[in-house]
Each structure stands twice: as structure tokens, then as C-alpha cells.
Design a protein around this motif. Structure first.
Motif, PDB file in Angstrom:
ATOM      1  N   UNK A 291       2.716  -6.508  -1.303  1.00 12.64           N
ATOM      2  CA  UNK A 291       1.283  -6.355  -1.033  1.00 12.64           C
ATOM      3  C   UNK A 291       0.906  -4.895  -0.837  1.00 12.64           C
ATOM      4  N   UNK A 292       1.714  -4.173  -0.069  1.00 13.81           N
ATOM      5  CA  UNK A 292       1.430  -2.755   0.169  1.00 13.81           C
ATOM      6  C   UNK A 292       1.497  -1.955  -1.128  1.00 13.81           C
ATOM      7  N   UNK A 293       2.481  -2.264  -1.973  1.00 14.28           N
ATOM      8  CA  UNK A 293       2.612  -1.545  -3.234  1.00 14.28           C
ATOM      9  C   UNK A 293       1.427  -1.780  -4.161  1.00 14.28           C
ATOM     10  N   UNK A 294       0.988  -3.040  -4.257  1.00 14.05           N
ATOM     11  CA  UNK A 294      -0.182  -3.347  -5.098  1.00 14.05           C
ATOM     12  C   UNK A 294      -1.408  -2.607  -4.575  1.00 14.05           C
ATOM     13  N   UNK A 295      -1.601  -2.623  -3.255  1.00 16.14           N
ATOM     14  CA  UNK A 295      -2.768  -1.963  -2.656  1.00 16.14           C
ATOM     15  C   UNK A 295      -2.739  -0.459  -2.925  1.00 16.14           C
ATOM     16  N   UNK A 296      -1.558   0.151  -2.800  1.00 20.58           N
ATOM     17  CA  UNK A 296      -1.462   1.593  -3.070  1.00 20.58           C
ATOM     18  C   UNK A 296      -1.797   1.892  -4.527  1.00 20.58           C
TER      19      UNK A 296
END
Length: 720
Positions: free
Chosen positions: A526-531
Motif C-alpha cells: 500500500x505504501x509503495x503504490x501511494x508513493x
């Protein structure tokens, strides 16, 4: 008789007093709102069904927000929101009596008439969203009397008039969108230097003319894209635009601008799409040299040569020249013959290679793809693929191509012949064509997407888009390495991501079990997609909007690091004449989503406003889609899933509505999360925090949704 009349008169007075008292029991804010209900001619029957003039306060009415104000006895109306409700009517001036109104959100309706000048007596207004209506007239001069005004979006209406010079008084304004209206004339100097806080400016799709004012470079707070496209601006580009922040992108396309593009400051960061359809513009990054646009000695020399040829032709051709021409013709014919014989023997000796990488139906084995023997290199049509599946030999639909393999990334080294000779395997096939995994001579695998055969008249546009995509560099975004263009073929070469996509990881491929993703892995994804998405929105050269984010185009490597794919692809597909709505999410990835799990229902990851035909993609679409993907990571359920209580498989539940209903009913967290996570997340506040981020992203009103930058920052705080 007189006594009876006296009694009747007393009763009448009592009834009048009772009725008046019943009406005035509603607050002054409520009475002002009733004028809006009266001004709506159609579409309001259900919208205003709970607006009752017998209520003591309008704060419980749908679409109305209230707040307690320190110097007021009762709560006051601070927000009106009826976006996309198909309301037809006009905006009444009585709304200006709502002294504490902060936000007016009436976009995507059928409101007509002019914007009343009295509306801006509502002195607390800071955000007005009236875009995509049928409003006309001119911009009210009282607009900038509002001391707290920050956001104005009147786009996609029929508002007319010259560019208002009184906008210099909107010193607190941060967002000004007047796109797709009927404004005209020259923009005078002296307005932009006064708008020091302006972050977003969109004047596209109007009839502005004359030069772009020299002082536009004074907008030091601008971010995102400065949109001046589809107007009649002329003259040279003001050099002051180079003084704008380096993160600002320009969209100056489809104007009458001329001269050389400056190479200072922000100009150096722009791609060619910023300047398209300005025939008289030249210089980098356009593929038009300013030297080519002016006549020089070379042109005179050409005329002189033509004159000499003309004079010599009158004297006849000399015998020696005739002999030379004959020899050259003979050599040319011989070379053509050798090439034909060479290709014949290469094709005859191709052995067991296949133009699709698949054996004949029933053969049982995957055969490698011999690009050169398919002359043009990758299979040309769907019929060819079907022929190799079904038995008959299909012919390639490609006849070579006068094209070049162009490397976008400096670290990518591959010649066209090497690519065509390499072993390649079909990963999947969709309405967009075929995607291959190609293993180069150095052992590095790449994904090759075939875009199709159309768009030969739009070469410059295609190249400009590809180069803009190629400039995107982020660890959570699939990297485009090279492209191939020929009149009958377009290919994209990108990194091959080895571990499939998020859809198959969560739900499993056909005949396989899904991956048991731990909470820490899901949070990492999730964090990677958001970044990656925040980078595309805020920092990429074109400030890309993905427009179709979903688990099938989120790819995973062996460490479960996510990569966003297919951004910018819809535009490329439309250039080649294909239908982008049939995308299977294949660029850089493995098997398409529809081969991995049951087909997702249409628009299940798209924002409500994105489901209406004709609407242009926005970053807030992506925010909603990300919120759905985050909910999918949390619950293990797709965006729409079969109801467990239904007796048929055709009843589906909407994931967003299901989650919000669960929170309203205060269901235990264990009833909402993926059963695989129940034991792991006991007592963890991280999951609850992630749910709140997802629900903020999936708000129905796009203006309420946060920016992806904010979403990413909030997720980074979870578990840190």
C-alpha cells in the motif's frame, strides 16, 4: 350576530398566528435554503425529500453541513453540497444571506442563468465549485470582495466576457479554473503579480487572444500544470515563464504561438506535448529546428542547382551518364534478387519456431518466437494467433516497417535485430493486442507490448507521449525502456516484473491458491503504490493521471515491491486507434487479470464521477481507485463481490458501501478484515488507521478526498 362574528375573528387570528409561528420557527438559514429548493425546477424531488419547512433547523437536511459558531446561539450552515445530482434550475441570490457559508459545491448539474452578484455577500465563502453546468453571463465583480476566498472552479460552463482585471483583488486565491467557457480578448498585465498565493491556474478551452502577459512569471506559488491550451494566444513565449517554479508543467498546446522556445528555467523541464499544435513554434523539445523554419543560403543553392539541371536538360543527357545509370540499375536488381532468396531460405529453415510463441493446438509445448522470420517481427493480427491455435498456418499481418528501435533509457542497450531474434513467449492477449516476455541476448527479460497498426499520421504526437512516459523514474513505477515505431507497427519495451500482479496475489490465478500476504507485506504494498501514485501526480514531468488504477496493473516483484503500470497508456492506445477501455493491464506484467480471476465488473474501481461518459480523468479519480485497492488489501475482497447471503451468483455487494455500512453499524474489525489477517492484527491500531485512510479516499465528493501526497504521508506514519 356581532358576538358570533367576534368569536370567528378571534379564531381566525389564532389560526393565522399559529401558522406564522409554525413557519418562522425555522431559522433564517433554513429560510434562505428554501429559496434554493424553489429555484430548482427538476431533479429535486428526491434530493430535497427531507427538507421540511416545519423543522426548527436545516442542519439535518441532506446536502447541508452545519457548525457551532462562537457568537451564534444555534448551529449555522457552513456547507452546501449537491454535486452530480442532475438538478435543473438557477442559483438564487438568497444564498448570499448565509453569512457563515464556507463551501458551495453544485458542480455537475444543469444549473443555468448567471451567477448572482449577491451570492458573494456570504462573506465566509472560501470554496465555490460550480463547474460543469450551463451557467452564462459574466463573472460577478463582487467575487473578490470575499476576504477568505481560496478555491474557484467555474470550468465547463458558458460564462463569457474579457479576462476580469478585478481578479487582482483575489489575493488569497489559490485555485482559479475558468476552463472551457467563452472568455475572450487580451489578458492585461498587472493581474498576475497581485495573485501571489495562486497555486493552480486553468484558462484552457476559451477564446483568449493576444500575447501571454509578460508578468505571468510572477506566479511564484504555482504548482501542477499551468493550462493555457486551446485558445488563440499569439506572439512569442514570454521569457518570464522560465521564472515559474521548476515543478510547474506547461500546457500551451493548440494556440498560435510563434518563435523559438526559450531554454531557461522552467522551460528546460518541459516535454514536447506542452507546445503541440503551435505551427510557428520551433526549437527544443519540438522536433523542429528554428533554422529549418527560415530561408537561408541553402535554399538559394537549391534553386541554383535546379536551374542548372533545367538548363542541362535542354542539351540532352550525355552518353557516359546513360552507361552509368544502366550499371546502377543492374546492380540494384541483383541486390533485390539476393535479398528475396535470402529471406526465402531463412523462412524455409525456420524449423519449429512460431510467430506467437505457442505450439499448434494439441502440441503441448510453448515454442520460442522467431521475430525475423515473422518479417515485422511480431505477430500481425488476431487471425494469425488464432490460426496457430487452431491448425491452419496464418500469415503475419506485418510487412517490415521502415521503423527504428529508440532507446529512452540510457542504460538500455539493444539493437532491433537482437530484439527480433530473441526468444519470446506470449504472456497474454487482450483487446489491445499481445504482450510478450522477451529474453535478450544478455539474459535480461523485458516485456514488449504491441499497440497495433494504426496512427501512422500521428507520429509526432505518439513520440511526444512516449518520451513523456519515459521520463518518469520512480522505484514504484514500471520503467519504459524503449519504443519501436513503424507505419504498420508500434511496440513498447518496458521492464519485466517477475511476480505477477496484485490481483493474482490476493485472489489467486486459475487453479492456484492466493498468496498468504502478511499484514506487514500488505502495508508495504500500500505504501509503495501511494508513493508511486503521489509521484505521478505531483512530481512527474507531465503530472500524470492514471485514470484506471486497479490490482491487475499493480505488479509485484519477488520481494513484493509494487510497481504501477499502464499509466499514460490510454492516450497511446487512442493515438493508434484502439479502444483503451479493453485494457487488460499487461504492460510490464504477466498474465492479465481476467485470466487470473473471474472478470471484474465494469468500473468497479472507478470513482462515481468517472463512470459518467465524457468526463475527463482527474487526480481525484486515482485517489478513489487507490482507496478501493487499499480496502481490497485490508479485506481480501474485490471491489465488487458476491453476497454470501444471496442464493444466486449475480447479486454483488459494493466493497466501499459494505465497509462504510460496517463502520456505521459498529461491526467488529474481525468481521471486516481478511480472515487470513484476523489472528495477526488482534489489538493493532494500524489496521484501523489504514481503514480510515481508505474511507477518506473513497468519499463520494471528489473535493473532499485528500491529495495522494497527503495519503502517502498518512500511510507512512502507520507502523513507523
Amino acid at each position: 350576530m356581532l358576538k358570533k362574528l367576534h368569536y370567528c375573528f378571534i379564531i381566525l387570528l389564532f389560526l393565522i398566528f399559529y401558522k406564522v409561528n409554525d413557519v418562522v420557527s425555522l431559522t433564517s438559514d433554513g429560510l434562505s435554503l428554501l429559496s434554493f429548493k424553489s429555484a430548482v425546477e427538476s431533479g429535486g424531488a428526491t434530493v430535497f425529500s427531507d427538507w421540511n419547512d416545519k423543522d426548527s433547523t436545516p442542519c439535518n437536511w441532506s446536502g447541508i453541513s452545519c457548525a457551532n459558531i462562537s457568537n451564534s446561539v444555534e448551529p449555522r450552515v457552513v456547507g452546501i453540497s449537491f454535486a452530480g445530482r442532475n438538478l435543473r434550475g438557477y442559483i438564487p441570490s438568497e444564498l448570499g444571506k448565509l453569512t457563515y457559508l464556507r463551501r458551495l459545491n453544485l458542480h455537475d448539474n444543469n444549473l443555468y442563468g448567471s451567477i448572482p452578484d449577491q451570492l458573494f455577500n456570504a462573506s465566509s465563502l472560501h470554496s465555490i465549485f460550480l463547474y460543469n453546468n450551463n451557467l452564462s453571463g459574466t463573472l460577478p465583480t463582487s467575487l473578490c470582495t470575499l476576504p477568505k476566498l481560496q478555491n474557484v472552479d467555474f470550468g465547463r460552463n458558458s460564462i463569457s466576457g474579457e479576462f476580469p482585471t478585478f481578479l487582482r483583488n483575489c489575493r488569497q486565491l489559490q485555485k482559479l479554473i475558468l476552463a472551457d467557457n467563452r472568455f475572450f480578448g487580451v489578458i492585461q498585465k498587472g493581474v498576475f503579480p497581485e495573485m501571489a498565493n495562486l497555486e493552480q491556474l486553468d484558462l484552457s478551452g476559451n477564446e483568449f487572444s493576444g500575447s501571454i502577459p509578460d508578468d505571468i512569471g510572477e506566479l511564484k506559488s504555482l504548482s501542477g500544470t499551468l493550462k493555457l491550451s486551446h485558445n488563440h494566444f499569439s506572439g512569442k513565449l514570454p521569457k518570464s515563464m522560465g521564472d515559474l517554479p521548476l515543478t510547474v508543467s506547461f500546457d500551451l498546446s493548440s494556440n498560435n504561438l510563434s518563435g523559438e522556445i526559450p531554454q531557461t528555467g522552467s522551460f528546460a523541464n518541459q516535454g514536447p506535448t506542452a507546445f503541440l499544435n503551435n505551427p510557428l513554434l520551433c526549437g527544443f523539445p519540438l522536433q523542429k529546428s528554428c533554422k529549418d523554419s527560415s530561408e537561408g543560403p541553402g535554399n538559394e543553392g537549391e534553386s541554383l542547382i535546379q536551374g542548372n539541371v533545367s538548363r542541362d536538360s535542354k542539351k540532352g543527357i550525355k552518353p557516359g551518364l546513360i552507361v552509368l545509370i544502366s550499371v546502377v540499375d543492374a546492380v540494384g536488381v541483383a541486390l533485390i534478387g539476393l535479398v528475396v532468396v535470402f529471406l526465402y531460405w531463412r523462412r524455409k529453415n525456420s524449423g519449429g519456431c512460431s510467430c506467437t510463441g505457442k505450439g499448434k493446438l494439441g502440441g503441448g509445448e510453448n515454442r520460442h518466437f522467431c521475430g525475423l522470420n515473422c518479417v515485422g517481427r511480431f505477430p500481425g493480427s488476431d487471425s494469425e494467433v488464432e490460426s496457430e491455435k487452431g491448425g491452419g498456418e496464418g500469415s503475419s499481418g506485418m510487412n517490415g516497417g521502415d521503423g527504428d528501435l529508440v532507446a529512452i533509457d540510457k542504460g538500455f542497450s539493444c539493437e532491433l535485430d537482437e530484439l527480433l531474434r530473441a526468444s519470446a513467449y506470449v504472456l497474454g492477449k487482450s483487446g489491445l493486442g499481445i504482450v510478450y516476455k522477451v529474453v535478450l541476448g544478455n539474459g535480461v527479460p523485458v516485456a514488449v507490448r504491441r499497440l497495433g497498426e494504426g496512427g501512422e499520421q500521428r507520429y509526432k504526437e505518439f513520440v511526444a507521449e512516449v518520451q513523456a512516459i519515459g521520463r518518469v523514474k520512480h522505484p514504484n513505477v514500471v520503467k519504459l525502456r524503449a519504443y519501436y515505431w513503424a507505419p504498420d507497427e508500434k511496440l513498447l519495451i518496458s521492464d519485466f516484473i517477475s511476480n505477477g500482479n496484485l490481483a493474482s496475489a490476493l485472489h489467486g490465478r486459475t487453479g492456484q491458491q492466493p498468496s498468504r500476504l502478511a499484514w506487514s507485506t500488505r502495508l508495504k504494498i500500500a505504501k509503495g503504490i501511494a508513493r508511486g501514485l503521489a509521484y505521478l501526480h505531483e512530481c512527474s514531468p507531465r503530472k500524470f493521471v492514471h485514470g484506471d488504477l486497479k490490482p491487475s496493473n499493480i505488479l509485484l516483484d519477488n520481494d513484493f515491491q509494487p510497481y504501477i503500470s499502464d499509466f499514460g497508456l490510454n492516450r497511446l492506445i487512442s493515438i493508434t486507434g484502439n479502444d483503451p477501455s479493453t485494457s487488460g493491464g499487461l504492460m510490464g506484467g504477466t498474465l492479465p487479470y481476467f485470466n487470473a480471476v473471474p472478470a471484474e465488473r465494469p468500473n468497479s474501481y472507478r470513482a462515481p464521477e468517472a463512470r459518467a461518459p465524457g468526463n475527463r480523468p482527474t487526480q481525484k479519480w486515482d485517489v478513489f481507485s487507490f482507496g478501493v485497492v487499499l480496502l481490497e488489501l485490508l479485506t481480501g475482497k474485490p471491489a465488487e463481490f458476491s453476497s454470501p447471503t444471496s442464493s444466486t451468483s449475480t447479486d454483488f455487494l459494493d466493497l466501499v458501501k459494505w465497509i462504510k455500512k460496517g463502520f456505521e453499524e459498529e461491526k467488529p474489525l474481525s468481521d471486516l478484515v481478511d480472515p487470513m489477517l484476523v489472528k495477526e492484527i488482534q489489538g493493532k491500531k494500524e489496521v484501523l488507521a489504514a481503514f480510515h485512510v481508505a474511507m477518506a479516499c473513497t468519499e463520494q465528493d471528489p473535493e473532499i478526498r485528500p491529495r495522494m501526497k497527503t495519503v502517502s504521508e498518512n500511510l507512512e506514519k502507520i507502523g513507523s
